[in-house]
Design an enzyme around this catalytic site. Structure first.
Site, short mmCIF file in Angstrom:
data_model
loop_
_atom_site.label_atom_id
_atom_site.label_comp_id
_atom_site.label_asym_id
_atom_site.label_seq_id
_atom_site.Cartn_x
_atom_site.Cartn_y
_atom_site.Cartn_z
N LYS A 237 0.81 -1.22 0.00
CA LYS A 237 0.00 0.00 0.00
C LYS A 237 0.85 1.28 0.00
O LYS A 237 0.44 2.29 -0.57
CB LYS A 237 -0.97 0.00 1.18
CG LYS A 237 -2.08 -1.04 1.08
CD LYS A 237 -3.06 -0.94 2.23
CE LYS A 237 -4.15 -1.99 2.13
NZ LYS A 237 -5.15 -1.88 3.21
N THR B 184 2.45 4.03 22.07
CA THR B 184 3.37 5.18 22.14
C THR B 184 2.59 6.43 21.75
O THR B 184 2.02 6.51 20.66
CB THR B 184 4.56 4.99 21.17
OG1 THR B 184 4.06 4.72 19.85
CG2 THR B 184 5.43 3.82 21.61
N ILE B 185 2.55 7.39 22.65
CA ILE B 185 1.69 8.55 22.44
C ILE B 185 2.16 9.42 21.29
O ILE B 185 1.35 10.10 20.65
CB ILE B 185 1.59 9.38 23.74
CG1 ILE B 185 0.39 10.35 23.63
CG2 ILE B 185 2.90 10.11 24.03
CD1 ILE B 185 0.01 10.99 24.93
N SER B 186 3.45 9.39 20.95
CA SER B 186 3.95 10.24 19.87
C SER B 186 3.27 9.93 18.55
O SER B 186 2.96 10.84 17.76
CB SER B 186 5.47 10.09 19.73
OG SER B 186 5.82 8.75 19.44
N LYS B 187 3.00 8.64 18.28
CA LYS B 187 2.32 8.28 17.03
C LYS B 187 0.87 8.75 17.05
O LYS B 187 0.35 9.17 16.02
CB LYS B 187 2.40 6.77 16.82
CG LYS B 187 3.80 6.27 16.50
CD LYS B 187 3.82 4.78 16.19
CE LYS B 187 5.21 4.31 15.83
NZ LYS B 187 5.24 2.85 15.53
N GLY C 204 -1.27 2.38 9.97
CA GLY C 204 -1.87 2.62 8.68
C GLY C 204 -3.39 2.50 8.68
O GLY C 204 -4.08 3.28 8.02
N GLN D 114 -15.36 -1.50 1.47
CA GLN D 114 -14.22 -0.87 0.79
C GLN D 114 -14.10 -1.40 -0.64
O GLN D 114 -13.71 -0.67 -1.55
CB GLN D 114 -12.92 -1.06 1.58
CG GLN D 114 -12.41 -2.49 1.76
CD GLN D 114 -11.65 -3.01 0.57
OE1 GLN D 114 -11.08 -2.24 -0.21
NE2 GLN D 114 -11.63 -4.33 0.42
N GLU E 157 -7.89 12.99 -1.77
CA GLU E 157 -7.62 13.59 -0.46
C GLU E 157 -7.50 12.52 0.62
O GLU E 157 -6.63 12.58 1.48
CB GLU E 157 -8.71 14.59 -0.09
CG GLU E 157 -8.44 15.30 1.24
CD GLU E 157 -9.58 16.22 1.66
OE1 GLU E 157 -9.36 17.04 2.57
OE2 GLU E 157 -10.67 16.12 1.09
#
Length: 284
Positions: A74, A161-164, A138, A256, A86
């Site tokens: 992908k 992990t909060i950063s992601k 993803g 989808q 978009e």
């Protein structure tokens, strides 16, 4: 499985992946074509891990009109596209390619498939509701824009992990189309209950559950696992024990695919007969 006639100008589509032998896409699109009276051929193609782009180029040279893309290609499909929708740009990944006049258009139908399955098939509103999105990979990125377009009251993105998770919050703010509350949290920081809880992690594939507290669920909550299986997923078992209604991702898979079919053929197939077929068949 393909829909074939004797025409030499048969419109051809396929799905690229590795592995690909267990893909349901050929069966799904054959049923869509039969249902809508469309004449086309749809096949599964195994692309070598180091030769996705040459595989696509070969298919285009053979007259291919479009292709679905599954793991692990992908991101490569995203890079290959000359033009992005978009929702594909926000997702950072492409699962649907259209080939026309030398241009490769990339789209991502995963998120709209998720939202349509929740709102139309499961008859569960997202607008004005408190939404918890588990995971920041993803699958979560693909869901982000369609979820925000529903204008929930709030969206909480929780990840190990909060950063992601914070990266997705910034991405949401960048769309400038959502005015509600949005925040990032770790699993441990979650408190209070939510109206809709969406598992965008792959934990159910390992029969695991994200380490979230029971308290995120209320007896009025709706829990959705993007994964699907013949039986109940581990996440949905956990959610039901907490009193929530549940649904797995089979409907998302079909929706989808229906969106991709609509992009290519301009007609939207009905997914309910296929949902009943795959569920009754007992092997999804």
């Amino acid at each position: 499985m393909s829909v074939i006639n004797s025409s030499a100008q048969l419109d051809r589509y396929c799905v690229f992946g590795n592995p690909i032998q267990h893909s349901k896409s050929p069966a799904i699109h054959a049923m869509f074509a039969s249902q809508t009276g469309q004449t086309l051929e749809y096949s599964a193609r195994l692309a070598p891990l180091d030769s996705f782009v040459p595989s696509v180029q070969q298919f285009i040279a053979e007259g291919g009109k479009g292709a679905n893309v599954t793991v692990p290609f992908k991101l490569e499909a995203y890079a290959l596209a000359n033009h992005l929708s978009e929702r594909a740009a926000i997702a950072g990944a492409v699962n649907t390619l259209t080939f026309s006049d030398g241009v490769i258009v990339g789209d991502n139908t995963d998120g709209v498939g998720l939202v349509r399955d929740i709102t139309e098939n499961a008859k569960t509103a997202i607008v004005g509701r408190r939404i918890l999105l588990l995971g920041a990979g993803g699958a979560a990125r693909g869901a982000l824009l369609p979820l925000l377009a529903q204008q929930p009251a709030s969206l909480t993105i929780a990840n190990r992990t909060i950063s992601k998770a914070e990266d997705l919050v910034q991405l949401a703010h960048a769309t400038k189309t959502y005015r509600g509350e949005i925040e990032a949290k770790t699993w441990q920081d979650l408190n209070g209950s939510f109206d809709v809880i969406i598992n965008a992690t792959s934990a159910s594939l390992q029969s695991e559950v994200p380490p979230i507290p029971y308290t995120v669920f209320a007896d009025t909550s709706f829990a959705y696992d993007m994964m699907y299986s013949d039986g109940q997923t581990s996440f949905n078992r956990y959610a039901e024990q907490a009193g929530a209604r549940t649904r797995d991702g089979l409907g998302m898979l079909l929706e989808q695919a229906a969106e991709a079919f609509f992009i290519w053929r301009g007609v939207r197939p009905q997914t309910a007969p296929l949902f009943a077929h795959f569920r009754t068949k007992g092997s999804v």
